[in-house]
Each structure stands twice: as structure tokens, then as C-alpha cells.
Write an enzyme that holds these catalytic residues in place. Sequence first.
Site, PDB file in Angstrom:
ATOM      1  CB  THR A   1      -0.922   0.033   1.234  1.00 19.04           C
ATOM      2  OG1 THR A   1      -0.108  -0.094   2.416  1.00 19.04           O
ATOM      3  CG2 THR A   1      -1.934  -1.073   1.219  1.00 19.04           C
TER       4      THR A   1
ATOM      5  CD  GLU B   1       3.244  -5.194   9.449  1.00 20.36           C
ATOM      6  OE1 GLU B   1       4.057  -5.630  10.258  1.00 20.36           O
ATOM      7  OE2 GLU B   1       3.359  -4.116   8.852  1.00 20.36           O
TER       8      GLU B   1
ATOM      9  CG  HIS C   1      17.540   5.088  20.973  1.00 23.36           C
ATOM     10  ND1 HIS C   1      18.388   5.058  22.050  1.00 23.36           N
ATOM     11  CD2 HIS C   1      16.788   3.969  21.052  1.00 23.36           C
ATOM     12  CE1 HIS C   1      18.158   3.963  22.753  1.00 23.36           C
ATOM     13  NE2 HIS C   1      17.187   3.282  22.175  1.00 23.36           N
TER      14      HIS C   1
ATOM     15  N   GLY D   1      13.109   6.686   9.055  1.00 19.84           N
ATOM     16  CA  GLY D   1      12.870   6.338   7.647  1.00 19.84           C
ATOM     17  C   GLY D   1      12.151   5.010   7.604  1.00 19.84           C
TER      18      GLY D   1
ATOM     19  CB  CYS E   1       6.040   1.353   8.547  1.00 15.77           C
ATOM     20  SG  CYS E   1       5.793  -0.331   8.016  1.00 15.77           S
TER      21      CYS E   1
HETATM   22  C1  UDX Z   1       8.101   0.173  12.202  1.00 11.40           C
HETATM   23  C2  UDX Z   1       7.300  -0.196  13.460  1.00 11.40           C
HETATM   24  O1  UDX Z   1       8.191  -0.274  14.581  1.00 11.40           O
HETATM   25  C3  UDX Z   1       6.564  -1.502  13.253  1.00 11.40           C
HETATM   26  O2  UDX Z   1       5.759  -1.776  14.382  1.00 11.40           O
HETATM   27  C4  UDX Z   1       5.679  -1.372  12.016  1.00 11.40           C
HETATM   28  O3  UDX Z   1       5.004  -2.571  11.761  1.00 11.40           O
HETATM   29  C5  UDX Z   1       6.505  -0.983  10.802  1.00 11.40           C
HETATM   30  O4  UDX Z   1       7.226   0.226  11.081  1.00 11.40           O
HETATM   31  P1  UDX Z   1      10.426  -0.516  11.085  1.00 11.40           P
HETATM   32  O5  UDX Z   1      10.127   0.507  10.050  1.00 11.40           O
HETATM   33  O6  UDX Z   1      10.911  -1.850  10.655  1.00 11.40           O
HETATM   34  O7  UDX Z   1       9.127  -0.786  11.997  1.00 11.40           O
HETATM   35  O8  UDX Z   1      11.556   0.091  12.027  1.00 11.40           O
HETATM   36  P2  UDX Z   1      11.706   0.736  13.463  1.00 11.40           P
HETATM   37  O9  UDX Z   1      12.639  -0.091  14.258  1.00 11.40           O
HETATM   38  O10 UDX Z   1      10.410   1.042  14.077  1.00 11.40           O
HETATM   39  O11 UDX Z   1      12.468   2.100  13.082  1.00 11.40           O
HETATM   40  C6  UDX Z   1      11.895   3.065  12.215  1.00 11.40           C
HETATM   41  C7  UDX Z   1      12.793   4.254  12.070  1.00 11.40           C
HETATM   42  O12 UDX Z   1      12.848   5.019  13.275  1.00 11.40           O
HETATM   43  C8  UDX Z   1      14.242   3.941  11.732  1.00 11.40           C
HETATM   44  O13 UDX Z   1      14.715   4.869  10.776  1.00 11.40           O
HETATM   45  C9  UDX Z   1      14.975   4.102  13.050  1.00 11.40           C
HETATM   46  O14 UDX Z   1      16.326   4.422  12.898  1.00 11.40           O
HETATM   47  C10 UDX Z   1      14.192   5.246  13.657  1.00 11.40           C
HETATM   48  N1  UDX Z   1      14.256   5.277  15.133  1.00 11.40           N
HETATM   49  C11 UDX Z   1      13.654   4.304  15.859  1.00 11.40           C
HETATM   50  C12 UDX Z   1      14.895   6.342  15.768  1.00 11.40           C
HETATM   51  O15 UDX Z   1      15.451   7.247  15.108  1.00 11.40           O
HETATM   52  N2  UDX Z   1      14.897   6.363  17.113  1.00 11.40           N
HETATM   53  C13 UDX Z   1      14.306   5.418  17.879  1.00 11.40           C
HETATM   54  O16 UDX Z   1      14.342   5.532  19.105  1.00 11.40           O
HETATM   55  C14 UDX Z   1      13.681   4.345  17.237  1.00 11.40           C
END
Ligand code: UDX
Length: 434
Positions: free
Chosen positions: A86, A151, A254, A260, A263
Site C-alpha cells: 500500500t 501487523e 533515541h 525512515g 512504514c
Molecule cells: C516500524 C514499526 O516499529 C513496526 O511496528 C511497524 O510494523 C513498521 O514500522 P520498522 O520501520 O521496521 O518498523 O523500524 P523501526 O525499528 O520502528 O524504526 C523506524 C525508524 O525510526 C528507523 O529509521 C529508526 O532508525 C528510527 N528510530 C527508531 C529512531 O530514530 N529512534 C528510535 O528511538 C527508534
Amino acid sequence: MRVAIIGTGYVGLVSGACFADFGHDVICVDKDVSKIDALMRGEIPIYEPGLDALVAENVEAGRLSFTKDLGDAVKNAQAVFIAVGTPSRRGDGFADLSYVYAASEEIAAAIAGYTVVVTKSTVPVGTGSEVEAIIKRVNPDADFSVVSNPEFLREGAAIEDFKRPDRVVVGAEDERARNVMKELYRPLYLNETPILITNRSTSELIKYAGNAFLATKITFINEMADLCEHVGANVQEVARGIGLDGRIGSKFLHAGPGYGGSCFPKDTLALVRTAQSNGAPTKIVEAVVEVNDRRKRQMADRIIAACGGSVKGKTIGLLGLTFKPNTDDMRDSPSLAIVPALEEAGAVVRAFDPAGMGEAKEHLKNVVYCDGPYDALDGADAAVLLTEWDVFRALDFDRIKSLLNDPIFVDLRNVYDPGTVCTLGFDYHSIGRG
Ligand code: UDX
């Protein structure tokens, strides 16, 4: 239970392999013939730790198979999961539901016997009703229910997230469908996973609200990091200080170069559009989208400032390209904003990423792709740590110093301790630490 999964992308393949591992009989379908051929040969098209072994084991056990024939898979299934993409619709940021609707039509034509059709793809509120209407229109005699089951998998930890989730959310409108879903997730009752049963719209919104909240948390701490730099405070300690408050929680605090991935950027934008079009704008999420976009671009300015205000004719050694570690996914990665900005400012970028270079080459054509972290830093004027892969967590700084023209180290993930790196003779820059 017999399950068909439509779409063998990230969500479809992980869900299929995990449901099979729960003991269900799963068949995964995709229109992309080359993907199915590859899967049948045992090749996994995405990088996800543990997925290759899980797929192999379940194929071997006869619980997981692949097909190009959607009709055949659906006809025998008790539950059919729609797990197609999507993406953001070009131009307006609404979720593009054309793949979901196309799959619904095909499913409708093939339904035989009571079938629960489950939307696993992230879909805006109201999509379930639309899917229901499509199936009724195409096949008025079909005996079916449409359920929402979002999910929450994180790339790089997807199997763990599927098998030991914080919760499972099921949005269903009738008892028959609820019972099928409970049966599917029964293996999770053993570890007492909360299964939240709601109506369909609520479940659809939970997914967007969850992602938007997490994106807001990240963006909040990123702004606090900027403030810390102006007032001599330390963002890691601020995050710990607020995170220990049980009402806030320590996760997703963090500070970094901006979120990025596949999602957060897409889902926050889609939520903003849905809210606007329903006359209930989400101003906070609108600000989050804007601040995060700007932040990614600002990271290049930070690097340029660390290099004395200009990178013209300089070489930047970049460690990490993917939006986070343990994935090869480059979607909306901060590197896609940072690298072109550095190049525009006259820099040459040398880069290494453990898994993302294949995809990065499609987008970042002028980068010199290197064989390892030290190769990327060889002859560079500054080192930039962009993605916190484990291989970048214990770098040999003496070696780095001998490779760099100038001992400048920009750590956009706060992996290292400023005092230690400065003592080693580096001009060290990080995020929100005084
Ligand atoms: C995310 C959601 O966590 C998940 O539940 C959903 O289903 C899909 O989107 P994902 O995109 O795989 O998962 O990665 P995630 O670990 O959540 O990190 C997303 C982004 O946020 C990354 O760019 C990460 O570097 C950033 N991030 C995450 C931060 O900058 N700081 C944080 O504390 C956590």
C-alpha cells in the site's frame, strides 16, 4: 488451519512462514512470477535475519508452499490474508489501495465455502468495508467475512515480533470470523499474548495511530536533542530521565538523523491525509512529518559544518546507508537525503553498508561503494556513522585516524562516548550531547 497469503513481500512472507511454524498449512501467492520461482528454489528475496531458515524448515515439513495460482490457493483456504503493498500515492500521500482492491476482486472470484478475508496490509479506516463491498459485487453468493489484522513487525526483528508480539489486534464484525482468528493465533495463548478484539475501523486506526505515536516520540526526542545542543544538556540522559517514568517509557527515544523505512514515513502521511479528508486534522502528526523531512536534509548541513563549513572537493566516508540496521531496505532512508546534498555541495561520498549497497546503487549512482568500513574511510576527509550496524559499534579508532586526512568523526546515532573519542584525538560530533 488452511491459510492463503496474497503477496510475498515483507509482511506476507514473514507472516506466512510464522503461521506455518505455528503448525498451520500455508500457501503464499504472488503475481510476480520471478519471486515465486525464486522462493520455490529456496531463495529469499528480502534480507531478514532467520527468515531463510524458517522458510526452509517449514517447506521441508510440508506446511509452507508457494504458487502463482491465486484461485487455487484461495479455493482451499479458510483464511485468506491480503498482504500486498500500500505505497504512498504519488502526489497526495494517500495510501494507494489499487493492489488491495485488485486482490479482493480475484479472491472474490475464487472463494468456495466460508472464508475469512483478512487485511494484513496497512490500510486506511474504511478499507475493510470497501473490500467487503467488492467481494459482494463480484461474487454475490460468497460466504465470507472481512477482518482487519494489522501487523506490527519491525524489519530486522520481524520473526521475534510475530512470534512474541506485545499484542495481536483483530477487527471483526461477527462471531464466526472472530473464532477463526482466535484459532489462527491460538499458539500465542501459551505465552499469554493479549488478543485485542475490536470492530474493523478501530483495528484499522490502531495501526496508524501506533505508528504515528512512535514517529512522534522519535521526532520529539530529536527536537529535544537540538535543544540540548543549545543549552549544554545531554539528550541521552534526558531520554533516560523521562523514559524511566512508566507513563512515558524508554523505547523509541533515541535521537538520530530522523526516521525512515517502509512504514513510518508512508503511514504518518496517510494518516494526515485521512484525518484531513474526514474533517478532523491531526496537527501533531502533520508537524511530525514536516519536522522529520526537514531533519533528514539538515543532517547534511551538520556534516558540512563539522568539516569547517565546506565539503567542496572533499571526500566523506559514510558508514551505513539503510534506514536502520539488519535490513537491506533503503526506503526513505536518511541517506537518500544526505548523500545528494553532500554531492551537491561538492563532496565525493565513499560508503559501506553490510546489506544495503545493492539497493543503494539504484538510487545513489555517484557513491563509491566500498568493501568494508575501513575501505570507506580510506583517504576520506571525515567519517560519518549513519546506521548503527553492529560492525560499526567497535571500530578501531587508531586505524581510522591513520586512514582519514582529518580526524573528524560525525556520529549521527550516538554510538560512541564523546569523551573517549575526543581523547583519541578526534574532532567528534554527535547528536544532542552538549
Ligand atoms: C516500524 C514499526 O516499529 C513496526 O511496528 C511497524 O510494523 C513498521 O514500522 P520498522 O520501520 O521496521 O518498523 O523500524 P523501526 O525499528 O520502528 O524504526 C523506524 C525508524 O525510526 C528507523 O529509521 C529508526 O532508525 C528510527 N528510530 C527508531 C529512531 O530514530 N529512534 C528510535 O528511538 C527508534
